[in-house]
Design a protein around this motif. Structure first.
Motif, short mmCIF file in Angstrom:
data_model
loop_
_atom_site.label_atom_id
_atom_site.label_comp_id
_atom_site.label_asym_id
_atom_site.label_seq_id
_atom_site.Cartn_x
_atom_site.Cartn_y
_atom_site.Cartn_z
N TRP A 94 0.84 -1.20 0.00
CA TRP A 94 0.00 0.00 0.00
C TRP A 94 0.87 1.24 0.00
O TRP A 94 0.41 2.33 -0.31
CB TRP A 94 -0.96 -0.01 1.19
CG TRP A 94 -0.39 0.44 2.51
CD1 TRP A 94 0.46 -0.27 3.30
CD2 TRP A 94 -0.62 1.69 3.19
NE1 TRP A 94 0.77 0.45 4.43
CE2 TRP A 94 0.12 1.66 4.39
CE3 TRP A 94 -1.39 2.83 2.91
CZ2 TRP A 94 0.13 2.71 5.31
CZ3 TRP A 94 -1.37 3.87 3.82
CH2 TRP A 94 -0.63 3.80 4.99
N GLY B 85 8.55 4.23 17.77
CA GLY B 85 8.89 5.63 17.57
C GLY B 85 10.29 5.97 18.04
O GLY B 85 10.74 7.11 17.86
N SER C 117 2.41 11.37 21.31
CA SER C 117 1.65 10.35 22.05
C SER C 117 0.97 10.95 23.28
O SER C 117 0.03 10.35 23.81
CB SER C 117 2.53 9.16 22.42
OG SER C 117 3.76 9.61 22.88
N HIS D 70 8.77 6.63 10.12
CA HIS D 70 8.63 5.44 9.28
C HIS D 70 9.90 5.18 8.48
O HIS D 70 9.96 4.23 7.72
CB HIS D 70 7.46 5.61 8.31
CG HIS D 70 6.13 5.72 9.00
ND1 HIS D 70 5.34 4.64 9.26
CD2 HIS D 70 5.48 6.78 9.52
CE1 HIS D 70 4.24 5.03 9.89
NE2 HIS D 70 4.30 6.33 10.06
N THR E 114 7.64 12.38 17.85
CA THR E 114 6.78 11.19 18.00
C THR E 114 6.41 10.97 19.47
O THR E 114 5.27 10.62 19.79
CB THR E 114 7.49 9.95 17.44
OG1 THR E 114 7.84 10.21 16.08
CG2 THR E 114 6.58 8.75 17.49
C1 HEM Z 1 -0.02 6.73 19.56
C2 HEM Z 1 1.12 6.80 19.12
C3 HEM Z 1 1.67 6.11 17.89
C4 HEM Z 1 3.01 5.96 17.71
C5 HEM Z 1 4.08 6.44 18.63
C6 HEM Z 1 3.18 5.27 16.44
C7 HEM Z 1 4.41 4.95 15.90
C8 HEM Z 1 4.60 4.25 14.73
C9 HEM Z 1 5.86 4.03 14.11
C10 HEM Z 1 7.18 4.57 14.60
C11 HEM Z 1 5.66 3.28 12.99
C12 HEM Z 1 6.71 2.81 12.00
C13 HEM Z 1 7.18 1.45 12.34
C14 HEM Z 1 8.09 0.87 11.31
O1 HEM Z 1 7.72 0.82 10.13
O2 HEM Z 1 9.19 0.47 11.69
C15 HEM Z 1 4.26 3.03 12.90
C16 HEM Z 1 3.67 2.31 11.90
C17 HEM Z 1 2.33 2.40 11.62
N1 HEM Z 1 1.37 2.98 12.41
FE1 HEM Z 1 1.66 3.88 14.22
N2 HEM Z 1 1.98 5.00 15.89
C18 HEM Z 1 1.02 5.51 16.73
C19 HEM Z 1 -0.34 5.49 16.50
C20 HEM Z 1 -0.91 5.03 15.35
C21 HEM Z 1 -2.28 5.19 14.99
C22 HEM Z 1 -3.31 5.95 15.81
C23 HEM Z 1 -2.46 4.58 13.79
C24 HEM Z 1 -3.69 4.42 12.92
C25 HEM Z 1 -4.87 4.59 13.11
C26 HEM Z 1 -1.21 4.04 13.39
C27 HEM Z 1 -1.03 3.36 12.19
C28 HEM Z 1 0.18 2.91 11.74
C29 HEM Z 1 0.38 2.24 10.47
C30 HEM Z 1 -0.70 1.98 9.41
C31 HEM Z 1 1.73 1.89 10.42
C32 HEM Z 1 2.44 1.04 9.37
C33 HEM Z 1 2.72 1.63 8.10
C34 HEM Z 1 3.44 0.66 7.21
O3 HEM Z 1 4.66 0.57 7.28
O4 HEM Z 1 2.78 -0.03 6.42
N3 HEM Z 1 -0.29 4.30 14.36
N4 HEM Z 1 3.61 3.62 13.98
#
Ligand code: HEM
Ligand SMILES: [Cu+2]
Lengths: 603, 101, 194
Positions: free
Chosen positions: A166, A407, A361, A339, A357
């Motif tokens: 995606w 993060g 939060s 990311h 990041t």
């Molecule tokens: C609350 C604090 C949040 C933090 C600190 C956070 C942090 C992260 C980080 C650092 C990544 C990257 C990981 C990697 O690829 O190595 C990630 C991936 C992702 N996060 Fe979060 N996130 C949070 C909340 C959310 C929320 C609310 C959503 C969606 C509704 C979300 C959806 C995603 C998605 C879809 C990916 C993956 C994307 C991909 O590589 O395909 N995250 N998150």
């Protein structure tokens, strides 16, 4: 001389002309400009796309649970090019994966959360007769529809649908088969649709609020939609630009994302080179991180409404929640490169993005805490929408907390691109957002149809889904921490470190198929309740916000009399009141002269 | 918006002034590019001139010099994110482990 | 049913719906072109060398003058309505339309000149970004021309029925048009001079 005065006098006359206009079938149900009809169109289309995307995943889960075994029931539908003898080819797995992600995010959840609920509920909650630009609203839906169809045509293109995930990272996506081109064209349609929609939402909220409805009296759901619209408005255009650049790379021979000296299948690629694959990642994540908040904020809005209504108490810390959601929206624009920690980012930039990041939060935690504290000391009504809303809280909690190690660069370097990431974001989006969306469907169904959905079927749907979904996503954390990579069509069987982890794929598989089965009661409930559900009045949940003052279902123009707002959105169990809810539209009893219009919001 | 005719006449005069200024600046920027200045100087000069032209169009032709608060708010937000979008990607490309590019 | 504030301004915000709508649209456009300018910077900083003087400054400067003039005629088309002079308004709007057509004709000659020399978008990063940015900008010009044609043709009837709404619409068209001009003001030095 006084032009404005004559216009003012003309306007009401105009209104009468339009009021008695009869619209035919097509303009009532298909090319409707009524926000409620458009909202329902979005809802049904979004739900269908969710079902379709989920089906793709159930098929992929067979391949992961039982690699190289023919897919039962449907295996020979896909033809020899995709699944000879019913056994899935790696290319086909990649197509299903890329399309699953795209469909769920861009064609399912966002249209449902924003296009569906936003369109149907928001104008009602602010006391508006419709959206500010009804024609534009209709266009948004149809542009979305065309975009969705364009994307699906990928499956019948030579070489199949898009298969670069995606995220469509180049250089792979630049040299992928035609399916990627229609993916990009579909994306450009979807982005255009979202832009039209977000302009409409913001103008409606700013301009069409009812008399007395100050910003601090807006239901939290409206605030969530407001911030979401700004995210869509300002974050989507860079992806549109990126989409155009990738189309240029694919169709006009440019090298925006192709570095010099690229060799494909042993042959040097004959392009000018000089491009940067990281450019795509920046532009993509500039959208896609705000996009994850587009996925979650409307969900939080729905949960807030349902919780206030079913605890019969004001939301705890309404103001803090509003400030948090605005801050969250702002911050979501400056965290995107978390990311990209694995792209060779230097320590200075990594420090910047780790800091932002961690900061972002905080407001998420504030909102979640406020919702949790709202439950304190309440006598909760366990209706079906409330069950889903309650489940949202711990599920989103797990999703959010597992985001923190991602993060921080030192831990992310180990976790990046493993199933841990898949577990993280699915906890936020599936048992988080999608549960909230179910809560919304059960909660507002009576407003849209005048009938309630069946509570028993609702409970079966909830408990079945709740149990199964945890069997799907909890094991992913174990697999990810063990080092199992995402996006491998046999689960990565050739790696020794996966040997002990593969068995979880069977558990996950059964969780997923079980989850599929438990959607059947919902589908039956949804369709049978439209005609056969229990008839209810205008305000079946004894709720306080404006949408419940309109008839169920509301007619064209929504309200029978012009709504006036006298108080904040969640005045439940007000001491001294004669009932346990005091709607926003109910004038003060003691001092009828003093309408409270213009007074500040609630405390 | 509610300006009466006299006021419109006055703004017409400012439109003409801006028109002349824009022409002058266009000539200036082309002339400056003929001088083969050092690249950083040339870039700065051209961008400063473009920014001045742009702000004249925005404030006079688009009436931004007296607009409503809601519009200022939305545009302020946009400008912040625009600057983030413009500079952070290139900054992170320059802060890179291993061979850049 | 009637949607409030389509013509008159809402008292507390001081805006009518269309005005806010167009500014939000322009905000999104800022981000769209912002992403392209960002790509330009990133690719240029990353490039071992960057070509200079590939484009005809003369044609670029002429187009700059054309667009600036069209912005002036556009704002005059609106001011004429404010002064209740519909005839003059039509003249100015027609002039704007004609100037934008000139711009595109000029662009056409520029494009075909480069293409005939083999300098298409595939030629180098510079030409890739040149064609993409000016192409997208050209599409915006084309879009503006469609809107102007509408207000010169079938849309003009609104002036009789509802002059204030018509004036609003021309103002909104103008805001869009000035923005397209503004983008060019930056594209010209970035692509032609630097
Ligand atoms: C609350 C604090 C949040 C933090 C600190 C956070 C942090 C992260 C980080 C650092 C990544 C990257 C990981 C990697 O690829 O190595 C990630 C991936 C992702 N996060 Fe979060 N996130 C949070 C909340 C959310 C929320 C609310 C959503 C969606 C509704 C979300 C959806 C995603 C998605 C879809 C990916 C993956 C994307 C991909 O590589 O395909 N995250 N998150
Ligand atoms: Cu993120």
């Amino acid at each position: 001389m006084d032009k404005a005065a004559t216009i003012g006098a003309m306007a009401p006359g105009h209104a009468h002309e339009h009021e008695h206009e009869e619209l035919g079938f097509w303009r009532t149900y298909v090319f409707s400009q009524d926000h409620k009809v458009i909202g329902i169109q979005y809802t049904i289309t979004g739900l269908l796309f969710l079902l379709f995307g989920f089906t793709l995943m159930m098929i992929m889960r067979w391949q992961l649970a039982y690699p190289m075994r023919p897919i039962p029931f449907v295996g020979n539908w896909f033809g020899a090019a995709n699944a000879p003898g019913g056994v899935m080819l790696p290319e086909f797995y990649n197509q299903l994966g890329a399309m699953h992600g795209t469909i769920m995010v861009f064609l399912g959840v966002v249209p449902l959360a924003v296009g569906g609920f936003g369109n149907f509920v928001m104008p009602l909650q602010i006391g508006a007769p419709d959206m500010a630009f009804p024609k534009l609203n209709m266009m948004s839906y149809w542009v979305y529809f065309i975009g969705g169809v364009a994307m699906l045509t990928g499956f019948v293109m030579p070489g199949g649908a898009a298969q670069s995930g995606w995220t469509s990272y180049p250089p792979l996506s630049d040299i992928a088969t035609t399916g990627q081109t229609v993916w990009l064209i579909g994306m450009i349609f979807l982005i255009t649709s979202s832009l039209l929609g977000s302009i409409n939402f913001i103008v409606t909220i700013v301009q069409l609020r009812a008399k007395g409805l100050t910003f601090m009296r807006l239901p939290f759901f409206v605030w969530a939609q407001f911030v979401t619209s700004f995210l869509l408005l300002l974050a989507f255009p860079p992806l549109e630009a990126a989409g155009v650049l990738q189309l240029m790379d694919r169709l006009a021979g440019t090298s925006f994302f192709l570095p010099s000296g690229l060799v494909v299948s042993g042959r040097p690629l004959l392009v000018s080179g000089g491009g940067s694959p990281l450019l795509w990642q920046h532009l993509f994540w500039f959208l896609a991180h705000p996009e994850v908040y587009v996925l979650i904020l409307p969900a939080m809005g729905i949960v807030a409404e349902v919780i206030a209504n079913n605890t019969r108490k004001p939301l705890w810390g309404y103001r803090a929640m509003v400030y948090s959601v605005a801050f969250l929206g702002f911050m979501s624009f400056i965290v995107w490169a978390h990311h990209m920690f694995m792209t060779g980012m230097g320590t200075t930039m990594a420090a910047f993005f780790q800091t932002t990041t961690m900061i972002i939060s905080i407001p998420s935690v504030v909102i979640l805490t406020a919702l949790l504290l709202s439950l304190w000391g309440a006598s909760i009504r366990f209706t079906t929408p409330m069950l889903f809303a309650l489940a949202f809280l711990p599920m989103f909690g797990i999703g959010g907390l597992t985001g923190l190690p991602l993060g921080l660069a030192p831990s992310d370097i180990h976790l990046h691109d493993t199933y841990y990431v898949i577990g993280h974001f699915h906890y936020v989006v599936a048992p988080g957002t999608i549960f909230a969306l179910f809560a919304g469907v059960y909660y507002w169904f009576p407003k849209a149809t005048g009938r309630k959905m069946n509570e028993t079927l609702g409970a079966i749907h909830f408990w079945g889904s709740f149990i199964c979904i945890n069997f799907v996503f909890m094991p992913m954390f174990i697999q990810g921490l063990g080092g199992m990579n995402r996006r491998m069509y046999d689960g990565g069987a050739q790696y020794i470190h996966n040997a002990g982890l593969l068995k979880w794929n069977i558990v996950i598989g059964f969780g997923a198929w079980g989850l599929g089965l438990f959607q059947i009661p919902f589908i039956i409930n949804f369709f049978s309740s439209i005609k056969g559900g229990k008839r209810v009045g205008d305000n079946p949940w004894d709720a306080t916000t404006l949408e419940w003052s309109a008839p169920s279902p509301p007619g064209h123009g929504n309200f029978l009399t012009e709504p006036i707002v006298y108080r904040g959105p969640y005045e439940y169990s007000v001491p001294g009141a004669d009932k346990d809810f005091t709607p926003q539209f109910e004038p003060d009893k003691e001092k009828p002269g003093q309408s409270g219009v213009g007074r500040g919001g609630q405390n | 918006m509610h300006s009466d005719q006299a006021e419109v006449k006055k703004s017409v005069r400012s439109y003409m002034t801006v028109f002349v200024m824009l022409m002058v600046f266009t000539v200036l920027t082309v002339a400056a590019s003929r001088f083969h200045l050092a690249v950083p100087v040339a870039i700065t000069l051209a961008l400063v001139i473009a920014a001045m032209k742009g702000s004249m169009v925005a404030s006079v032709f688009m009436h931004l010099s007296h607009e409503k608060r809601a519009i200022y708010g939305a545009l302020l937000l946009t400008i912040v994110f625009f600057l983030v979008l413009l500079f952070i990607p290139v900054l992170s490309m320059m802060d890179h482990i291993g061979t850049p590019k | 049913m009637i949607i409030p504030y389509t013509v008159e301004a809402r008292p507390d915000t001081g805006l009518h719906n269309g005005k806010l709508g167009i500014w939000l649209f322009l905000a999104s456009e800022v981000m769209l072109f912002g992403a392209l300018f960002s790509s330009y910077i990133l690719l240029r900083v990353g490039a071992p060398e960057w070509p200079h003087h590939e484009l005809s400054v003369k044609l670029g400067a002429i187009n700059t003058i054309i667009l600036i003039s069209s912005s002036v005629t556009m704002v005059m088309a609106w001011a004429s309505l404010k002064m209740n002079d519909f005839k003059k308004h039509r003249l100015y709007l027609l002039a704007t339309f004609a100037l934008s057509a000139f711009f595109l004709v000029n662009k056409y000659f520029e494009y075909s000149e480069h293409l005939s020399k083999g300098e298409g978008p595939w030629h180098s990063t510079f030409f890739a970004i040149y064609f993409t940015m000016t192409g997208l900008h050209g599409l915006h010009i084309l879009g503006g021309m469609v809107v102007m044609a509408y207000f010169l043709g079938p849309g003009a009837g609104l002036w009789k029925k509802n002059p204030e709404q018509f004036t609003n619409r021309i103002e909104i068209t103008g805001l869009y048009w000035h923005f397209v001009d503004l983008v060019w003001i930056f594209l010209f030095p970035v692509l032609y001079l630097l």
